[in-house]
Design an enzyme around this catalytic site. Structure first.
Site, mmCIF file in Angstrom:
data_model
loop_
_atom_site.group_PDB
_atom_site.id
_atom_site.type_symbol
_atom_site.label_atom_id
_atom_site.label_comp_id
_atom_site.label_asym_id
_atom_site.label_seq_id
_atom_site.Cartn_x
_atom_site.Cartn_y
_atom_site.Cartn_z
ATOM 1 N N SER A 324 0.423 -1.183 -0.209
ATOM 2 C CA SER A 324 -0.317 0.130 0.005
ATOM 3 C C SER A 324 0.750 1.032 -0.109
ATOM 4 O O SER A 324 1.402 1.721 -1.317
ATOM 5 C CB SER A 324 -1.124 -0.771 1.184
ATOM 6 O OG SER A 324 -2.267 -0.510 0.877
ATOM 7 N N ASP A 335 8.490 5.019 -11.194
ATOM 8 C CA ASP A 335 8.197 5.473 -11.906
ATOM 9 C C ASP A 335 9.470 6.821 -12.342
ATOM 10 O O ASP A 335 9.198 7.313 -13.316
ATOM 11 C CB ASP A 335 6.950 6.193 -12.341
ATOM 12 C CG ASP A 335 6.574 4.784 -12.127
ATOM 13 O OD1 ASP A 335 6.870 3.422 -12.648
ATOM 14 O OD2 ASP A 335 4.745 4.170 -12.494
ATOM 15 N N LYS A 349 -1.043 -4.589 -3.281
ATOM 16 C CA LYS A 349 -2.795 -3.604 -2.343
ATOM 17 C C LYS A 349 -2.714 -2.470 -3.130
ATOM 18 O O LYS A 349 -2.252 -0.682 -2.952
ATOM 19 C CB LYS A 349 -2.724 -3.431 -1.414
ATOM 20 C CG LYS A 349 -3.944 -2.472 0.038
ATOM 21 C CD LYS A 349 -5.074 -3.622 -0.760
ATOM 22 C CE LYS A 349 -5.639 -3.121 0.517
ATOM 23 N NZ LYS A 349 -6.039 -1.423 -0.009
#
Length: 448
Positions: A324, A335, A349
């Site tokens: 999470s 990224d 999650k």
């Protein structure tokens, strides 16, 4: 036990992301009224609460299972409100049954006691054995997300992905996470035996409950074999103080002139959403951090704000217990090419829940959105793949002590440190001026 992570914001909106029993949540006050034309059906308290729960799903639920349609939901409401309920307990069971039709383990009802426990501040202590739980959607089995570091479960060798087969001899088949928590919880000093299944083997694990104090951040300076100073930071949960503690750790390590960082998110099950965003901003000067998308397609995008505390190279350690908020942070930095991820695929999650208080003091969680990494990856059930794979064997994990984490005795850390040193060497080579008497080809080819 499973940890309930909450924190109150000044506006009354509470936001958290976590993969434990009560995962990824935005906590809002109840503002629902009975629908026109059905006042006579919901005039008594049990049905009023039932209708509030129904309306929350009707208005906000994000279907990720394919089990929800508005027509079916309307029919279910009519059937439930037409029945009589002899006790509050009966009506609560009806609400649980209603939510169970969604086949979403993160959308569930909390009785007043459970809801009150949800509101424990994240900076407080908890009493139990220190296990973060989740319900596997496919197998319906209770699965350990991760043991809390330093807890009885951690010391006993409980590991992420362990399946809880029984609790004090009672089978967990068909058991909800809430029911499991009730059995695992208890006063400090009392005992509970949890039977675990791991790699086909069943293990009896006796545990003694205790008060568990949670510290979010630990840090130290490690010196590599070539004399490089590495700042090692272990972030164990995203609680209300995590961002402040992280900033203090970075400031201290910068003052000690470390040349790069290893950020350890292994077995970090999550916590507060805003903590993950604030910490991402401490490492990232620009770029998207995370986007959330509701069933209406509305996206709330959080970005860096140009206030990074350091630009030194960063490696992040992750494993299957990183979930999470850990995935939000690691996905954002991966990224944006700010960090290299080392370790194992993360938990997976990627859903956001809203936790709503109902009129009688009970409450519920409901899936309302999913979050996406900056590149648009939906990581739910897929997780995030590391850039450099480094698996810790079961034998190594059993031998590894808490004090060994982030040291040469930690094989995953060794890979992370090696990866960081390669980054530092590459950066140093690229920054060297061209020397015609050397084979400094990168400098010769570099653009001015």
């Amino acid at each position: 036990m499973a940890r309930r992570h909450t924190a109150r914001h000044r506006t009354g909106v509470w936001v958290l992301v976590g993969a434990g029993t009560f995962a990824a949540s935005a906590i809002l006050g109840s503002d629902l009224m009975a629908s026109p034309g059905v006042a006579s059906l919901v005039s008594d308290s049990p049905k009023e609460v039932m209708d509030q729960a129904w309306q929350i799903v009707f208005r906000d639920y994000l279907d990720t299972t394919g089990k929800y349609t508005t027509d079916r939901w309307r029919t279910l409401r009519k059937d439930l409100l037409a029945k009589s309920y002899g006790s509050t307990k009966e009506s609560y069971e009806a609400i649980r049954g209603m939510l169970a039709t969604l086949d979403d383990p993160y959308t569930r009802f909390l009785d007043p006691r459970e809801f009150k426990e949800m509101q424990i501040d994240t900076s407080g202590e908890l009493s139990g054995v220190g296990i973060q739980l989740s319900l596997d959607k496919d197998t319906k089995e209770l699965v350990v997300v991760s043991p809390i570091e330093g807890s009885p479960a951690s010391r006993a060798g409980v590991m992420p992905k362990d399946v809880i087969v029984s609790i004090d001899g009672k089978s967990t088949k068909g058991m909800s996470t809430e029911d499991a928590v009730k059995l695992i919880r208890g006063q400090a000093g009392t005992k509970v035996t949890i039977q675990l299944r791991r790699a086909g083997k069943v293990l009896d694990t006796p545990l003694t409950r205790e008060r568990i104090e949670l510290h979010a951040v630990e840090h130290q300076v490690n010196t590599s074999g070539d004399g490089t100073k590495v700042g090692y930071i272990r972030l164990k949960q995203f609680n209300a103080n995590a961002a402040k503690d992280m900033a203090a750790a970075v400031k201290d390590l910068e003052g000690k002139q470390v040349q790069g960082y290893v950020l350890d998110l292994r077995s970090n099950p999550g916590g507060l959403l805003m903590a993950s965003i604030a910490i991402a901003r401490q490492w990232l000067d620009e770029g998207i951090i995370v986007s959330t998308k509701t069933r209406d397609g509305i996206q709330d995008t959080k970005r860096a704000n140009g206030r990074a505390l350091t630009k030194r190279p960063l490696v992040i350690l992750v494993n299957e217990g990183s979930a999470s908020a850990s995935e939000i942070l690691s996905g954002a930095l991966q990224d944006n090419k700010r960090a290299v991820l080392v370790g194992q695929k993360t938990f997976g999650k990627g859903l956001v829940q809203s936790v709503r208080g109902l009129s009688d003091g009970s409450g519920m969680t409901v899936t309302i959105a999913k979050y996406l990494t900056p590149s648009g990856r939906d990581i739910h059930k897929h997780g995030i793949d590391p850039d450099v794979a480094a698996k810790l064997s079961e034998a190594e994990a059993q031998k590894l002590k808490l004090e060994d984490l982030g040291t040469k005795r930690d094989s995953q850390y060794r890979v992370a440190e090696s990866t960081l040193l390669k980054q530092l060497r590459s950066a140093a080579t690229a920054s060297q001026p061209y020397n015609p008497n050397s084979a400094n080809l990168p400098a010769a080819l570099a653009k001015p």
